[in-house]
Write an enzyme that holds these catalytic residues in place. Structure first.
Site, PDB file in Angstrom:
ATOM      1  N   LYS A  54       7.613  -3.050   8.849  1.00 13.63           N
ATOM      2  CA  LYS A  54       6.584  -2.425   9.698  1.00 13.63           C
ATOM      3  C   LYS A  54       6.568  -3.074  11.085  1.00 13.63           C
ATOM      4  O   LYS A  54       6.468  -2.383  12.103  1.00 13.63           O
ATOM      5  CB  LYS A  54       5.203  -2.546   9.032  1.00 13.63           C
ATOM      6  CG  LYS A  54       5.042  -1.563   7.879  1.00 13.63           C
ATOM      7  CD  LYS A  54       3.811  -1.842   7.024  1.00 13.63           C
ATOM      8  CE  LYS A  54       3.802  -0.885   5.834  1.00 13.63           C
ATOM      9  NZ  LYS A  54       2.822  -1.235   4.810  1.00 13.63           N
ATOM     10  N   GLN A  98      -2.144  -5.308   3.797  1.00  8.96           N
ATOM     11  CA  GLN A  98      -1.038  -4.920   2.923  1.00  8.96           C
ATOM     12  C   GLN A  98      -1.443  -5.137   1.459  1.00  8.96           C
ATOM     13  O   GLN A  98      -1.861  -6.215   1.072  1.00  8.96           O
ATOM     14  CB  GLN A  98       0.201  -5.761   3.276  1.00  8.96           C
ATOM     15  CG  GLN A  98       1.432  -5.446   2.460  1.00  8.96           C
ATOM     16  CD  GLN A  98       2.019  -4.058   2.758  1.00  8.96           C
ATOM     17  OE1 GLN A  98       2.061  -3.614   3.896  1.00  8.96           O
ATOM     18  NE2 GLN A  98       2.454  -3.379   1.724  1.00  8.96           N
ATOM     19  N   ASP A 121      -5.379   2.658   7.988  1.00  2.63           N
ATOM     20  CA  ASP A 121      -4.973   3.403   6.783  1.00  2.63           C
ATOM     21  C   ASP A 121      -6.094   4.318   6.278  1.00  2.63           C
ATOM     22  O   ASP A 121      -5.971   4.932   5.221  1.00  2.63           O
ATOM     23  CB  ASP A 121      -4.523   2.432   5.671  1.00  2.63           C
ATOM     24  CG  ASP A 121      -3.466   3.082   4.766  1.00  2.63           C
ATOM     25  OD1 ASP A 121      -3.049   4.226   5.064  1.00  2.63           O
ATOM     26  OD2 ASP A 121      -3.058   2.467   3.783  1.00  2.63           O
TER      27      ASP A 121
END
Ligand code: NAD
Length: 290
Positions: A54, A98, A121
């Site tokens: 990422k 994460q 997210d």
């Protein structure tokens, strides 16, 4: 006949090229650089690889990245303090935690500490609520990637029956809401669902997000169905190497389905592309540019 392979790598590369141009234009016009902060805790090896990838992809498109890494035995307090620092940092526009976190940590409590305006997210209850109300501010990355892949293959999803295996807050639940907005009819299946193969055989769209390698067999799939394989299962080989397997038995299912995503190279790259898009979207919201 073999299914069309929905190539997530190629689609993600197209999205990233477009985004990189957009970021250059934003920099020229407004002298700003989007920033993404990623928090990782513990020794989960795959997570280390995902976070490194990422960060690398942020760099490729011109997003500034920040990383905070904590030991397996870290406390809630340590992580929450870091989240508060990122919340207050004007260079950080998106914050991602994460998953998975070490077991002793309460992921809900941690996600709820993220400023909803920086929740890249879309997992903060405020953002999930907006999605539920049909006025999404930010859409969770994996479902967003799934929908982009679906739309590439078929523009109009109206009236199709979608069976989604998995009811997590990360994938199954938000994808249900997105597909409802597309006027699909949804069945959401989970570990307690009975007669799963029969249910799946009725699906025009079958999404597997169970974390169970090769769960979906060829005999579970209606001929011509669109099959999205979200699962990522790392399987160790005897020689110390490992392979990635999806939740779908790819070799069997590709002979029956109309379209299918591979693992790797399907939903995974689209998830990262959505993460980068969401970072830029959050920045433009925060700065009132749209
Ligand atoms: P999770 O463990 O939170 O949820 C799994 C869901 O699947 C649960 O609702 C459970 O009830 C259901 N389930 C488990 N076994 C089942 C079975 N045998 N039959 C029917 N339902 C079953 O997992 P998650 O975070 O939603 O992730 C699911 C999978 O997707 C994992 O393999 C994960 O690594 C992968 N994933 C991939 C991406 C990507 O970008 N490709 C992103 C997120 C998650």
């Amino acid at each position: 006949m073999s299914a069309v392979i929905l190539d997530g790598r190629a689609s993600a590369a197209r999205i990233k090229r477009k985004l990189a141009h957009h970021i250059v234009a934003l920099q020229k016009q407004h002298k700003i650089v989007p920033g993404l902060a990623v928090i990782r805790a513990g020794d989960h090896q795959a997570s280390q690889v995902y976070v490194a990838s990422k960060m690398q992809q942020c760099q490729e498109v011109g997003i500034q990245s920040f990383q905070a890494t904590f030991k397996e035995k870290t406390s809630h307090e340590e992580i929450l303090e870091q989240i508060h620092r990122f919340n207050a940092n004007p260079q950080v526009h998106g914050i991602l935690v994460q998953m998975p976190l070490p077991r002793h940590l309460d992921s809900e409590k941690i996600i709820h500490a993220i400023d909803p305006l920086k929740d890249v997210d879309g997992l903060h209850p405020e953002n999930l609520g907006a999605l539920m109300a049909g006025v999404p501010r930010i859409v969770p990355c994996t479902p967003q990637g799934c929908l982009s892949l679906l739309r590439q293959y078929r523009k109009n999803l109206k009236g199709l029956l979608a069976v989604i295996i998995g009811r997590s807050i990360l994938v199954g639940k938000p994808l249900t809401l997105l597909l409802l907005q597309e006027n699909c009819t949804i069945v959401i299946a989970h570990s307690k669902t009975r007669h799963l193969p029969e249910l799946c055989r009725q699906a025009d769209i079958l999404v597997a997000a169970a974390g169970h390698p090769c769960l979906v067999k060829g005999s579970w799939v209606k001929p011509g169905a669109i099959v999205l394989d979200v699962g990522i299962n790392r399987m160790a080989n005897k020689d110390g190497t490992s392979d990635l397997l999806g939740d779908v038995d790819f070799e069997e299912v590709k002979e029956i389905a109309g379209a299918i995503t591979p693992v790797p190279g399907g939903v995974g790259p689209m998830t990262v592309a959505a993460l980068l898009q969401n970072t830029v979207k959050l920045m433009t919201h925060q700065l009132g540019l749209i």
